[in-house]
Design a protein around this motif. Structure first.
Motif, PDB file in Angstrom:
ATOM      1  N   SER A  86       0.795  -1.233   0.000  1.00  0.00           N
ATOM      2  CA  SER A  86       0.000   0.000   0.000  1.00  0.00           C
ATOM      3  C   SER A  86       0.824   1.278   0.000  1.00  0.00           C
ATOM      4  CB  SER A  86      -0.970   0.029   1.189  1.00  0.00           C
ATOM      5  OG  SER A  86      -1.862  -1.034   1.089  1.00  0.00           O
ATOM      6  N   ARG A  87       2.118   1.177  -0.244  1.00  0.00           N
ATOM      7  CA  ARG A  87       2.909   2.389  -0.403  1.00  0.00           C
ATOM      8  C   ARG A  87       2.597   2.985  -1.777  1.00  0.00           C
ATOM      9  NH1 ARG A  87       9.070   1.157   0.615  1.00  0.00           N
ATOM     10  NH2 ARG A  87       9.192   3.391   0.411  1.00  0.00           N
ATOM     11  N   SER A  88       3.087   4.177  -2.010  1.00  0.00           N
ATOM     12  CA  SER A  88       2.890   4.819  -3.296  1.00  0.00           C
ATOM     13  C   SER A  88       3.669   4.054  -4.371  1.00  0.00           C
ATOM     14  CB  SER A  88       3.381   6.262  -3.219  1.00  0.00           C
ATOM     15  OG  SER A  88       3.234   6.891  -4.460  1.00  0.00           O
ATOM     16  N   ALA A  89       3.019   3.751  -5.483  1.00  0.00           N
ATOM     17  CA  ALA A  89       3.669   3.006  -6.563  1.00  0.00           C
ATOM     18  C   ALA A  89       4.755   3.858  -7.201  1.00  0.00           C
ATOM     19  CB  ALA A  89       2.641   2.597  -7.607  1.00  0.00           C
ATOM     20  N   ARG A  90       5.844   3.190  -7.609  1.00  0.00           N
ATOM     21  CA  ARG A  90       7.001   3.921  -8.140  1.00  0.00           C
ATOM     22  C   ARG A  90       7.501   3.344  -9.458  1.00  0.00           C
ATOM     23  NH1 ARG A  90       9.114   4.012  -2.342  1.00  0.00           N
ATOM     24  NH2 ARG A  90       8.274   5.984  -1.618  1.00  0.00           N
ATOM     25  N   GLY A  91       6.626   3.129 -10.399  1.00  0.00           N
ATOM     26  CA  GLY A  91       7.057   2.763 -11.736  1.00  0.00           C
ATOM     27  C   GLY A  91       7.152   1.283 -12.030  1.00  0.00           C
ATOM     28  N   PHE A  92       6.944   0.427 -11.069  1.00  0.00           N
ATOM     29  CA  PHE A  92       6.949  -1.002 -11.322  1.00  0.00           C
ATOM     30  C   PHE A  92       5.515  -1.422 -11.564  1.00  0.00           C
ATOM     31  CE2 PHE A  92      10.656  -0.174  -8.758  1.00  0.00           C
ATOM     32  CZ  PHE A  92      11.639  -0.903  -9.404  1.00  0.00           C
ATOM     33  N   GLY A  93       5.306  -2.244 -12.573  1.00  0.00           N
ATOM     34  CA  GLY A  93       3.940  -2.632 -12.893  1.00  0.00           C
ATOM     35  C   GLY A  93       3.886  -3.927 -13.652  1.00  0.00           C
ATOM     36  N   HIS A  94       2.713  -4.228 -14.125  1.00  0.00           N
ATOM     37  CA  HIS A  94       2.471  -5.451 -14.885  1.00  0.00           C
ATOM     38  C   HIS A  94       1.719  -5.058 -16.150  1.00  0.00           C
ATOM     39  CE1 HIS A  94       1.474  -9.656 -15.674  1.00  0.00           C
ATOM     40  NE2 HIS A  94       0.276  -9.212 -16.010  1.00  0.00           N
ATOM     41  N   SER A  95       2.182  -5.528 -17.271  1.00  0.00           N
ATOM     42  CA  SER A  95       1.520  -5.247 -18.542  1.00  0.00           C
ATOM     43  C   SER A  95       0.892  -6.524 -19.068  1.00  0.00           C
ATOM     44  CB  SER A  95       2.520  -4.727 -19.577  1.00  0.00           C
ATOM     45  OG  SER A  95       3.068  -3.523 -19.145  1.00  0.00           O
ATOM     46  N   ASP A  96      -0.336  -6.428 -19.506  1.00  0.00           N
ATOM     47  CA  ASP A  96      -1.028  -7.571 -20.085  1.00  0.00           C
ATOM     48  C   ASP A  96      -0.758  -7.563 -21.589  1.00  0.00           C
ATOM     49  OD1 ASP A  96      -2.646  -9.690 -20.655  1.00  0.00           O
ATOM     50  OD2 ASP A  96      -4.528  -8.629 -20.288  1.00  0.00           O
ATOM     51  N   THR A  97       0.110  -8.456 -22.031  1.00  0.00           N
ATOM     52  CA  THR A  97       0.481  -8.495 -23.453  1.00  0.00           C
ATOM     53  C   THR A  97      -0.198  -9.647 -24.186  1.00  0.00           C
ATOM     54  OG1 THR A  97       2.437  -9.811 -22.889  1.00  0.00           O
ATOM     55  CG2 THR A  97       2.712  -7.415 -23.012  1.00  0.00           C
ATOM     56  N   ARG A  98      -1.219 -10.239 -23.567  1.00  0.00           N
ATOM     57  CA  ARG A  98      -1.904 -11.347 -24.234  1.00  0.00           C
ATOM     58  C   ARG A  98      -2.673 -10.886 -25.464  1.00  0.00           C
ATOM     59  NH1 ARG A  98      -5.528 -13.656 -19.674  1.00  0.00           N
ATOM     60  NH2 ARG A  98      -5.752 -11.420 -19.425  1.00  0.00           N
ATOM     61  N   TYR A  99      -3.246  -9.681 -25.397  1.00  0.00           N
ATOM     62  CA  TYR A  99      -4.069  -9.177 -26.492  1.00  0.00           C
ATOM     63  C   TYR A  99      -3.555  -7.816 -26.941  1.00  0.00           C
ATOM     64  CZ  TYR A  99      -7.090 -12.567 -24.181  1.00  0.00           C
ATOM     65  OH  TYR A  99      -7.579 -13.699 -23.588  1.00  0.00           O
ATOM     66  N   ALA A 100      -3.765  -7.513 -28.203  1.00  0.00           N
ATOM     67  CA  ALA A 100      -3.375  -6.200 -28.733  1.00  0.00           C
ATOM     68  C   ALA A 100      -4.285  -5.129 -28.136  1.00  0.00           C
ATOM     69  CB  ALA A 100      -3.509  -6.201 -30.257  1.00  0.00           C
ATOM     70  N   PRO A 101      -3.808  -3.890 -28.043  1.00  0.00           N
ATOM     71  CA  PRO A 101      -4.648  -2.823 -27.477  1.00  0.00           C
ATOM     72  C   PRO A 101      -5.968  -2.617 -28.217  1.00  0.00           C
ATOM     73  CG  PRO A 101      -2.378  -2.114 -27.568  1.00  0.00           C
ATOM     74  CD  PRO A 101      -2.449  -3.430 -28.275  1.00  0.00           C
ATOM     75  N   THR A 102      -6.027  -2.994 -29.486  1.00  0.00           N
ATOM     76  CA  THR A 102      -7.267  -2.824 -30.245  1.00  0.00           C
ATOM     77  C   THR A 102      -8.233  -3.994 -30.075  1.00  0.00           C
ATOM     78  OG1 THR A 102      -6.169  -3.798 -32.169  1.00  0.00           O
ATOM     79  CG2 THR A 102      -6.156  -1.380 -31.979  1.00  0.00           C
ATOM     80  N   ASP A 103      -7.781  -5.090 -29.480  1.00  0.00           N
ATOM     81  CA  ASP A 103      -8.621  -6.254 -29.265  1.00  0.00           C
ATOM     82  C   ASP A 103      -9.646  -5.943 -28.164  1.00  0.00           C
ATOM     83  OD1 ASP A 103      -9.641  -8.794 -28.420  1.00  0.00           O
ATOM     84  OD2 ASP A 103      -7.886  -9.745 -29.330  1.00  0.00           O
ATOM     85  N   PRO A 104     -10.931  -6.293 -28.359  1.00  0.00           N
ATOM     86  CA  PRO A 104     -11.942  -5.991 -27.347  1.00  0.00           C
ATOM     87  C   PRO A 104     -11.711  -6.733 -26.016  1.00  0.00           C
ATOM     88  CG  PRO A 104     -12.945  -7.067 -29.253  1.00  0.00           C
ATOM     89  CD  PRO A 104     -11.503  -6.843 -29.572  1.00  0.00           C
TER      90      PRO A 104
END
Length: 159
Positions: A7-25
């Motif tokens: 619960s600290r402030s996020a500092r640039g580390f994350g998770h990206s969902d690359t299973r689908y293209a951004p245009t995929d519904p």
């Protein structure tokens, strides 16, 4: 945004969902963000174990827990007072199996709230590195019962 683990402030580390293209519904943004690499790795370890159990890759029914750190153990010890206060409000003579749902939730809420506050308090205290030339501040979680001497009448009788 806040870290999913501590619960600290996020500092640039994350998770990206690359299973689908951004245009995929089926693509949707995931807000899994973290304050550090350590929290990110802890999350992915737990998430990976959960997925393996869910998909049947592992012949277990439970997800593994990571070992608590010294800070987490100190925060757990700090919760003993909250647990004792909640238990005394219900009555120590009542067995745990006979608690009503409201009583059990009262105990759980007291412990979880105290643990979360202790973790946030520690992270806020250690958020900034020590200043060179100044004495380091004492860790508030080092001695969880240090302020209890005035509330322990049995201690005064032995002095």
């Amino acid at each position: 945004m806040k870290c999913w683990i501590c619960s600290r402030s996020a500092r640039g580390f994350g998770h990206s969902d690359t299973r689908y293209a951004p245009t995929d519904p089926r693509h949707y943004p995931i807000d899994w963000v973290f304050c550090s690499r350590r929290c990110q790795e802890a999350f992915h370890t737990l998430y990976g174990s959960w997925r393996a159990v869910r998909e049947g890759d592992i012949d277990r029914k439970e997800v593994l827990m990571i070992d608590p750190s010294e800070i987490e153990q100190a925060s757990m010890r700090k919760c003993l007072r909250a647990f004792g206060e909640a238990g005394s409000a219900i009555g120590f003579d009542k067995p745990l199996g006979q608690y009503t749902e409201a009583e059990a939730l009262h105990v759980v809420d007291a412990i979880v709230t105290c643990y979360t506050e202790a973790m946030v308090e520690h992270h806020e205290a250690t958020k900034y590195p020590p200043v060179r030339g100044m004495a380091p501040t004492p860790d508030p979680l080092a001695v969880p019962f240090a302020d209890m001497a005035s509330e322990a009448p049995w201690e005064e009788a032995t002095r």
